[in-house]
Design an enzyme around this catalytic site. Structure first.
Site, PDB file in Angstrom:
ATOM      1  N   ASN A   9      -7.971  -2.024   0.739  1.00  8.87           N
ATOM      2  CA  ASN A   9      -8.967  -2.464   1.881  1.00  8.87           C
ATOM      3  C   ASN A   9      -9.963  -1.184   1.785  1.00  8.87           C
ATOM      4  O   ASN A   9      -9.807  -0.285   2.400  1.00  8.87           O
ATOM      5  CB  ASN A   9      -8.042  -2.370   3.262  1.00  8.87           C
ATOM      6  N   TRP A  10     -11.080  -1.801   1.380  1.00  8.67           N
ATOM      7  CA  TRP A  10     -12.202  -0.717   1.308  1.00  8.67           C
ATOM      8  C   TRP A  10     -13.093  -0.458   2.717  1.00  8.67           C
ATOM      9  O   TRP A  10     -13.787   0.544   2.798  1.00  8.67           O
ATOM     10  CB  TRP A  10     -13.403  -1.175   0.489  1.00  8.67           C
ATOM     11  N   LYS A  11     -12.596  -1.326   3.723  1.00  7.66           N
ATOM     12  CA  LYS A  11     -13.348  -1.106   4.947  1.00  7.66           C
ATOM     13  C   LYS A  11     -14.783  -1.318   4.831  1.00  7.66           C
ATOM     14  O   LYS A  11     -15.269  -1.816   3.971  1.00  7.66           O
ATOM     15  CB  LYS A  11     -12.843  -0.055   5.840  1.00  7.66           C
ATOM     16  N   HIS A  91      -6.342  -6.883  11.386  1.00  8.90           N
ATOM     17  CA  HIS A  91      -6.391  -5.455  11.121  1.00  8.90           C
ATOM     18  C   HIS A  91      -6.646  -4.804  12.277  1.00  8.90           C
ATOM     19  O   HIS A  91      -7.381  -5.322  13.337  1.00  8.90           O
ATOM     20  CB  HIS A  91      -7.345  -5.057  10.191  1.00  8.90           C
ATOM     21  N   GLU A  93      -8.198  -2.299  13.221  1.00  5.95           N
ATOM     22  CA  GLU A  93      -9.851  -2.171  13.338  1.00  5.95           C
ATOM     23  C   GLU A  93     -10.315  -3.359  14.179  1.00  5.95           C
ATOM     24  O   GLU A  93     -11.140  -3.318  15.163  1.00  5.95           O
ATOM     25  CB  GLU A  93     -10.307  -1.549  12.166  1.00  5.95           C
ATOM     26  N   GLU A 163       1.209  -2.147   9.545  1.00  9.05           N
ATOM     27  CA  GLU A 163       0.669  -0.946   9.739  1.00  9.05           C
ATOM     28  C   GLU A 163       0.506  -0.263  10.990  1.00  9.05           C
ATOM     29  O   GLU A 163      -0.421  -0.653  11.966  1.00  9.05           O
ATOM     30  CB  GLU A 163      -1.106  -1.480   9.396  1.00  9.05           C
ATOM     31  N   GLY A 169      -5.310   6.123   8.627  1.00 11.26           N
ATOM     32  CA  GLY A 169      -6.309   6.820   8.328  1.00 11.26           C
ATOM     33  C   GLY A 169      -6.257   8.514   8.844  1.00 11.26           C
ATOM     34  O   GLY A 169      -7.145   9.209   9.173  1.00 11.26           O
ATOM     35  N   SER A 208      -2.251   5.364   5.621  1.00  7.50           N
ATOM     36  CA  SER A 208      -2.326   6.583   4.816  1.00  7.50           C
ATOM     37  C   SER A 208      -1.330   6.815   3.680  1.00  7.50           C
ATOM     38  O   SER A 208      -0.979   7.706   3.246  1.00  7.50           O
ATOM     39  CB  SER A 208      -1.988   7.923   5.566  1.00  7.50           C
TER      40      SER A 208
HETATM   41  P1  PGA Z   1      -5.725   3.921   5.323  1.00  9.91           P
HETATM   42  O1  PGA Z   1      -5.997   2.497   5.850  1.00  9.91           O
HETATM   43  O2  PGA Z   1      -4.783   3.902   3.935  1.00  9.91           O
HETATM   44  O3  PGA Z   1      -6.808   4.646   5.022  1.00  9.91           O
HETATM   45  O4  PGA Z   1      -5.001   4.598   6.162  1.00  9.91           O
HETATM   46  C1  PGA Z   1      -5.027   1.713   5.603  1.00  9.91           C
HETATM   47  C2  PGA Z   1      -5.507   0.081   6.294  1.00  9.91           C
HETATM   48  O5  PGA Z   1      -6.298   0.307   7.317  1.00  9.91           O
HETATM   49  O6  PGA Z   1      -5.411  -0.912   5.866  1.00  9.91           O
END
Ligand code: PGA
Length: 247
Positions: A9-11, A91, A93, A163, A169, A208
Protein backbone atom coordinates in the site's frame (compact mmCIF):
# COMPACT_ATOMS: atom_id res chain seq x y z
CA UNK A 1 -5.39 -24.16 1.20
CA UNK A 2 -5.05 -20.38 1.39
CA UNK A 3 -2.48 -18.96 -1.04
CA UNK A 4 -0.15 -16.53 0.73
CA UNK A 5 -0.41 -12.90 -0.30
CA UNK A 6 1.75 -9.83 0.22
CA UNK A 7 0.39 -6.43 -0.78
CA UNK A 8 2.06 -3.03 -1.02
CA UNK A 9 0.00 0.00 0.00
CA UNK A 10 1.96 2.96 -1.30
CA UNK A 11 -0.64 5.43 0.03
CA UNK A 12 0.02 8.94 -1.40
CA UNK A 13 3.68 8.11 -2.05
CA UNK A 14 5.64 6.99 -5.07
CA UNK A 15 6.64 8.48 -8.41
CA UNK A 16 7.28 7.41 -11.98
CA UNK A 17 10.91 6.81 -10.97
CA UNK A 18 9.86 4.41 -8.20
CA UNK A 19 7.51 2.61 -10.62
CA UNK A 20 10.43 2.22 -13.04
CA UNK A 21 12.64 0.79 -10.25
CA UNK A 22 9.99 -1.81 -9.46
CA UNK A 23 9.52 -2.66 -13.14
CA UNK A 24 13.26 -3.11 -13.61
CA UNK A 25 14.18 -4.95 -10.44
CA UNK A 26 11.16 -6.45 -8.73
CA UNK A 27 9.71 -9.85 -9.50
CA UNK A 28 7.77 -12.57 -7.70
CA UNK A 29 8.08 -16.29 -8.25
CA UNK A 30 4.41 -17.23 -8.42
CA UNK A 31 4.41 -19.08 -5.07
CA UNK A 32 2.48 -16.19 -3.54
CA UNK A 33 0.09 -13.49 -4.74
CA UNK A 34 1.78 -10.10 -4.87
CA UNK A 35 -0.40 -7.02 -5.24
CA UNK A 36 0.79 -3.43 -5.59
CA UNK A 37 -1.56 -0.61 -4.61
CA UNK A 38 0.03 2.56 -6.06
CA UNK A 39 -1.73 5.93 -6.34
CA UNK A 40 -4.27 5.88 -9.21
CA UNK A 41 -2.04 7.83 -11.60
CA UNK A 42 0.59 5.11 -11.55
CA UNK A 43 -1.67 2.09 -11.92
CA UNK A 44 -1.48 1.94 -15.74
CA UNK A 45 2.33 2.13 -15.82
CA UNK A 46 2.55 -0.82 -13.43
CA UNK A 47 -0.27 -2.83 -15.02
CA UNK A 48 1.32 -2.57 -18.47
CA UNK A 49 4.85 -3.10 -17.18
CA UNK A 50 3.97 -6.16 -15.10
CA UNK A 51 1.61 -7.69 -17.68
CA UNK A 52 3.93 -10.67 -18.29
CA UNK A 53 4.76 -11.24 -14.62
CA UNK A 54 2.63 -12.70 -11.84
CA UNK A 55 2.19 -9.37 -10.07
CA UNK A 56 -1.23 -7.79 -9.68
CA UNK A 57 -2.12 -4.14 -9.35
CA UNK A 58 -4.98 -2.77 -7.27
CA UNK A 59 -6.49 0.61 -6.43
CA UNK A 60 -6.41 2.24 -3.00
CA UNK A 61 -9.95 3.58 -3.21
CA UNK A 62 -13.04 3.41 -5.39
CA UNK A 63 -16.22 5.46 -5.60
CA UNK A 64 -19.36 3.81 -4.28
CA UNK A 65 -21.11 4.61 -7.58
CA UNK A 66 -20.34 3.53 -11.16
CA UNK A 67 -20.25 6.78 -13.15
CA UNK A 68 -21.68 10.26 -13.39
CA UNK A 69 -21.19 13.81 -12.17
CA UNK A 70 -18.82 13.08 -9.26
CA UNK A 71 -15.79 15.29 -9.92
CA UNK A 72 -12.55 13.73 -8.77
CA UNK A 73 -13.94 10.24 -8.18
CA UNK A 74 -12.85 7.00 -9.87
CA UNK A 75 -15.16 4.01 -10.13
CA UNK A 76 -14.41 0.35 -9.64
CA UNK A 77 -15.53 -0.20 -13.25
CA UNK A 78 -12.82 2.23 -14.43
CA UNK A 79 -10.24 0.45 -12.30
CA UNK A 80 -11.21 -2.86 -13.94
CA UNK A 81 -11.18 -1.22 -17.37
CA UNK A 82 -7.58 -0.14 -16.77
CA UNK A 83 -6.56 -3.65 -15.68
CA UNK A 84 -6.63 -3.43 -11.88
CA UNK A 85 -7.81 -6.54 -10.07
CA UNK A 86 -8.02 -5.59 -6.35
CA UNK A 87 -9.50 -2.66 -4.42
CA UNK A 88 -8.67 -1.55 -0.88
CA UNK A 89 -11.72 -0.67 1.20
CA UNK A 90 -12.08 0.50 4.79
CA UNK A 91 -8.48 1.54 5.38
CA UNK A 92 -8.28 3.39 8.70
CA UNK A 93 -6.90 6.48 6.93
CA UNK A 94 -10.04 6.58 4.75
CA UNK A 95 -12.24 5.99 7.80
CA UNK A 96 -10.52 8.54 10.05
CA UNK A 97 -9.18 11.24 7.72
CA UNK A 98 -11.94 11.16 5.10
CA UNK A 99 -14.85 10.30 7.36
CA UNK A 100 -15.81 7.04 5.64
CA UNK A 101 -18.59 5.42 7.64
CA UNK A 102 -19.16 1.68 7.97
CA UNK A 103 -22.08 2.14 5.58
CA UNK A 104 -19.91 3.77 2.90
CA UNK A 105 -17.24 1.11 3.35
CA UNK A 106 -19.92 -1.54 2.71
CA UNK A 107 -21.06 0.31 -0.45
CA UNK A 108 -17.48 0.43 -1.71
CA UNK A 109 -17.03 -3.28 -0.96
CA UNK A 110 -20.14 -3.98 -3.04
CA UNK A 111 -18.95 -1.61 -5.80
CA UNK A 112 -15.67 -3.52 -6.05
CA UNK A 113 -17.36 -6.90 -6.36
CA UNK A 114 -19.99 -5.61 -8.78
CA UNK A 115 -17.24 -4.38 -11.11
CA UNK A 116 -15.05 -7.47 -10.72
CA UNK A 117 -12.38 -6.20 -8.31
CA UNK A 118 -11.49 -8.36 -5.32
CA UNK A 119 -11.99 -6.16 -2.24
CA UNK A 120 -9.35 -6.12 0.47
CA UNK A 121 -11.35 -5.11 3.52
CA UNK A 122 -9.24 -3.37 6.18
CA UNK A 123 -10.36 -3.62 9.79
CA UNK A 124 -8.67 -2.74 13.06
CA UNK A 125 -9.06 -1.12 16.45
CA UNK A 126 -7.54 2.10 17.80
CA UNK A 127 -5.21 2.17 20.80
CA UNK A 128 -8.00 3.43 23.07
CA UNK A 129 -10.30 0.66 21.93
CA UNK A 130 -7.60 -1.94 22.65
CA UNK A 131 -6.83 -0.48 26.07
CA UNK A 132 -10.53 -0.50 26.89
CA UNK A 133 -10.64 -4.22 26.02
CA UNK A 134 -12.83 -3.61 22.97
CA UNK A 135 -10.44 -4.66 20.17
CA UNK A 136 -12.34 -7.83 19.24
CA UNK A 137 -15.79 -6.28 19.39
CA UNK A 138 -14.68 -3.36 17.20
CA UNK A 139 -13.20 -5.67 14.57
CA UNK A 140 -16.23 -7.98 14.71
CA UNK A 141 -18.49 -4.96 14.24
CA UNK A 142 -16.55 -3.77 11.18
CA UNK A 143 -16.83 -7.22 9.58
CA UNK A 144 -20.45 -7.66 10.61
CA UNK A 145 -21.53 -4.53 8.72
CA UNK A 146 -20.20 -6.11 5.52
CA UNK A 147 -21.62 -9.54 6.34
CA UNK A 148 -25.07 -8.00 6.87
CA UNK A 149 -24.92 -6.21 3.50
CA UNK A 150 -23.43 -8.91 1.29
CA UNK A 151 -23.66 -12.20 3.20
CA UNK A 152 -20.86 -14.61 4.02
CA UNK A 153 -20.67 -16.01 0.47
CA UNK A 154 -19.28 -12.68 -0.76
CA UNK A 155 -16.17 -13.38 1.32
CA UNK A 156 -15.33 -16.24 -1.06
CA UNK A 157 -13.99 -13.46 -3.27
CA UNK A 158 -12.54 -11.02 -0.75
CA UNK A 159 -9.51 -10.62 1.46
CA UNK A 160 -9.45 -9.21 4.99
CA UNK A 161 -6.54 -7.14 6.30
CA UNK A 162 -6.27 -6.78 10.08
CA UNK A 163 -4.52 -3.47 10.65
CA UNK A 164 -4.49 -2.26 14.26
CA UNK A 165 -4.59 1.53 13.95
CA UNK A 166 -1.94 1.91 16.67
CA UNK A 167 0.53 -0.09 14.57
CA UNK A 168 0.06 1.76 11.26
CA UNK A 169 3.02 3.96 10.38
CA UNK A 170 4.18 3.99 14.00
CA UNK A 171 7.02 1.49 13.83
CA UNK A 172 5.19 -0.47 16.53
CA UNK A 173 4.30 -3.82 14.94
CA UNK A 174 1.80 -5.98 16.79
CA UNK A 175 3.53 -8.94 18.46
CA UNK A 176 3.06 -12.11 16.40
CA UNK A 177 0.99 -13.72 19.17
CA UNK A 178 -1.18 -10.59 19.47
CA UNK A 179 -1.81 -10.52 15.72
CA UNK A 180 -2.39 -14.29 15.57
CA UNK A 181 -4.94 -14.05 18.35
CA UNK A 182 -6.96 -11.44 16.43
CA UNK A 183 -6.63 -13.37 13.17
CA UNK A 184 -7.92 -16.52 14.88
CA UNK A 185 -10.77 -14.45 16.34
CA UNK A 186 -11.66 -13.13 12.85
CA UNK A 187 -11.68 -16.66 11.44
CA UNK A 188 -13.82 -17.92 14.32
CA UNK A 189 -16.19 -14.99 13.79
CA UNK A 190 -16.59 -15.88 10.08
CA UNK A 191 -16.99 -19.56 11.01
CA UNK A 192 -20.23 -18.68 12.79
CA UNK A 193 -21.66 -17.84 9.34
CA UNK A 194 -19.91 -20.48 7.23
CA UNK A 195 -17.00 -22.73 8.17
CA UNK A 196 -15.76 -23.36 4.63
CA UNK A 197 -15.65 -19.70 3.69
CA UNK A 198 -13.93 -18.92 7.00
CA UNK A 199 -11.28 -21.55 6.34
CA UNK A 200 -10.58 -20.23 2.83
CA UNK A 201 -10.62 -16.47 3.46
CA UNK A 202 -7.20 -14.90 3.54
CA UNK A 203 -6.52 -12.63 6.50
CA UNK A 204 -3.47 -10.37 6.08
CA UNK A 205 -1.72 -8.47 8.84
CA UNK A 206 -0.79 -4.81 8.35
CA UNK A 207 0.90 -2.28 10.60
CA UNK A 208 4.62 -1.48 10.45
CA UNK A 209 5.54 -4.77 8.78
CA UNK A 210 9.16 -4.70 7.61
CA UNK A 211 11.82 -7.17 6.52
CA UNK A 212 12.81 -7.82 10.15
CA UNK A 213 9.33 -8.53 11.49
CA UNK A 214 7.69 -10.23 8.50
CA UNK A 215 8.92 -13.82 8.88
CA UNK A 216 7.77 -14.18 12.50
CA UNK A 217 4.36 -12.71 11.73
CA UNK A 218 3.85 -14.80 8.61
CA UNK A 219 4.80 -17.98 10.50
CA UNK A 220 1.59 -17.73 12.55
CA UNK A 221 -1.11 -20.17 11.43
CA UNK A 222 -3.88 -17.65 10.73
CA UNK A 223 -1.71 -14.91 9.22
CA UNK A 224 -1.86 -15.41 5.47
CA UNK A 225 0.43 -12.57 4.49
CA UNK A 226 0.77 -8.84 4.89
CA UNK A 227 -0.41 -5.42 3.79
CA UNK A 228 2.72 -3.31 3.85
CA UNK A 229 2.83 0.49 3.82
CA UNK A 230 6.09 2.35 4.46
CA UNK A 231 8.36 -0.64 3.82
CA UNK A 232 6.79 -1.34 0.43
CA UNK A 233 8.18 1.69 -1.40
CA UNK A 234 11.69 0.35 -1.58
CA UNK A 235 11.78 -2.66 -3.92
CA UNK A 236 14.62 -4.47 -2.11
CA UNK A 237 12.90 -4.23 1.27
CA UNK A 238 9.55 -5.25 -0.23
CA UNK A 239 11.15 -8.21 -2.01
CA UNK A 240 12.63 -9.36 1.33
CA UNK A 241 9.17 -9.17 2.91
CA UNK A 242 7.74 -11.24 0.04
CA UNK A 243 10.47 -13.84 0.52
CA UNK A 244 9.65 -14.02 4.25
CA UNK A 245 6.45 -15.91 3.47
CA UNK A 246 6.84 -19.52 2.48
CA UNK A 247 4.12 -22.09 2.83
P1 PGA B 1 2.60 0.74 7.49
O1 PGA B 1 1.16 0.89 6.79
O2 PGA B 1 3.20 -0.55 7.02
O3 PGA B 1 3.38 1.94 7.01
O4 PGA B 1 2.36 0.75 8.96
C1 PGA B 1 0.33 -0.22 6.59
C2 PGA B 1 -0.99 0.23 6.01
O5 PGA B 1 -1.49 1.29 6.39
O6 PGA B 1 -1.57 -0.47 5.14
Amino acid sequence: MRAPMVAANWKMNGSKAICREFLQHFDADGSLDVVLFPPFLYTSILIEGFAERSISVGVQNVSNVSSGAYTGEISAEMAVDSGATYGLVGHSERRNLFGESDGLVAEKFIACQRAGLTPVLCVGESLDERQEGRAESVVAGQIDVILKSVGIKAFANAVIAYEPVWAIGTGETARPDQAQSMHAFIRAFLTKSDATTAKNTRVLYGGSVNANTAAELFAEGDIDGGLVGGASLEFKEFAKICRAISR
